[in-house]
Write an enzyme that holds these catalytic residues in place. Structure first.
Site, mmCIF file in Angstrom:
data_model
loop_
_atom_site.group_PDB
_atom_site.id
_atom_site.type_symbol
_atom_site.label_atom_id
_atom_site.label_comp_id
_atom_site.label_asym_id
_atom_site.label_seq_id
_atom_site.Cartn_x
_atom_site.Cartn_y
_atom_site.Cartn_z
ATOM 1 N N HIS A 119 58.938 61.692 53.905
ATOM 2 C CA HIS A 119 58.550 60.285 53.764
ATOM 3 C C HIS A 119 58.737 59.770 52.343
ATOM 4 O O HIS A 119 58.551 60.482 51.357
ATOM 5 C CB HIS A 119 57.082 60.116 54.173
ATOM 6 N N ASP A 120 59.157 58.509 52.250
ATOM 7 C CA ASP A 120 59.239 57.765 50.988
ATOM 8 C C ASP A 120 60.300 58.303 50.027
ATOM 9 O O ASP A 120 60.278 57.969 48.841
ATOM 10 C CB ASP A 120 57.880 57.723 50.288
ATOM 11 N N GLY A 160 57.974 64.680 49.890
ATOM 12 C CA GLY A 160 57.792 63.230 49.856
ATOM 13 C C GLY A 160 57.996 62.626 48.478
ATOM 14 O O GLY A 160 57.877 63.278 47.455
#
Length: 260
Positions: free
Chosen positions: A118-119, A136
């Site tokens: 994520h991200d 992440g």
């Protein structure tokens, strides 16, 4: 061409000339650009934004929920640029409320079994070899090559045109234009082969090499090395990119050259 054995949510937005092979699952909040090929057994979940002329191979899972205990169902996305190839069993998770998206640029090659958490934000023309893993909140510049089984710690940055050798553990930021290897990860030279392939002149390559000699080879601390580089090297786009990257590093940069 959409195979009848594929499941596509009626509200998914599929452009013209997209090929969807059997046993694909495409969820509701998905957009796929023209000319993209989706191979068998691919799962594309809510929040995927896939560009034109991409190729996604069997077993890949795009835009799965983040593996982050702080995630609470926010409406986040994955963006994948044009002409990007995603090989077998790659997983790319959508963002959290930190950045609200995970982004992969144009013309990338993400090889089999890679994971992008994520991200993360990945630039254009990157190549990630098999089993490379990004935790992440990682930022990767353009033209970065990560060899097989590279693992990158969360919140690290990798500068443009860097090359990281296979099996490396990346715990600190990797500046632009360098080759990184050994354990712990260290500077082992500049990525001169990659730079020549991309049209950098001998003068530009020598400039980069001189900057990193000052930073990594001459036994200055980082602060002193940056001051010397700024004082002695005339301002150029390359010089300023390197200085800005290092000064904006939150985790600190990797180790300098060691003859050991």
């Amino acid at each position: 061409m959409i195979q009848p054995l594929a499941y596509i949510h009626p509200q998914a937005k599929i452009a013209d000339n997209v090929v969807i092979e059997p046993f694909v699952t495409i969820h509701k909040n998905v957009e796929i650009g023209e000319g993209t090929w989706i191979g068998p057994n691919v799962t594309i979940m809510d929040g995927a934004r896939i560009g034109k002329n991409c190729r996604i191979f069997p077993g890949a899972v795009i835009s799965g929920a983040p593996q982050d205990l702080k995630y609470n169902g926010e409406d986040t996305i994955v963006e994948i640029g044009d002409n990007t190839t995603i090989r077998e069993c790659v997983t790319i998770n959508r963002g959290t409320k930190d950045r609200w998206r995970t982004k992969i640029g144009n013309n990338c090659l993400i090889m089999a079994y890679c994971h992008i958490a994520h991200d993360c934000e990945v630039g254009n023309y990157c190549i990630f070899s098999n089993n490379t893993t990004l935790a992440g909140h990682i930022t990767v510049g353009d033209y970065v090559v990560l060899a097989g089984m590279v693992a990158i710690h969360q919140f690290c940055n990798v500068g443009s045109h860097a090359f990281v050798t296979g099996g490396s553990l990346v715990r600190k930021d990797v500046p632009p234009y360098v080759k990184a290897a050994r354990e712990p990860l260290s500077y082992v030279g500049i990525n001169s082969v990659g730079l020549r392939r991309r049209g950098y002149s001998s003068d530009e390559i020598n400039e980069i090499q001189d900057i990193y000699r000052t930073l990594f080879v001459k036994n200055y601390n980082v602060t002193a090395a940056l001051d010397i580089i700024e004082a002695e090297k005339k301002p150029t786009e390359v010089r300023d990119e390197i200085l800005d990257f290092i000064r904006n590093s939150n985790r600190g940069i990797m180790r300098g050259f060691s003859g050991a």
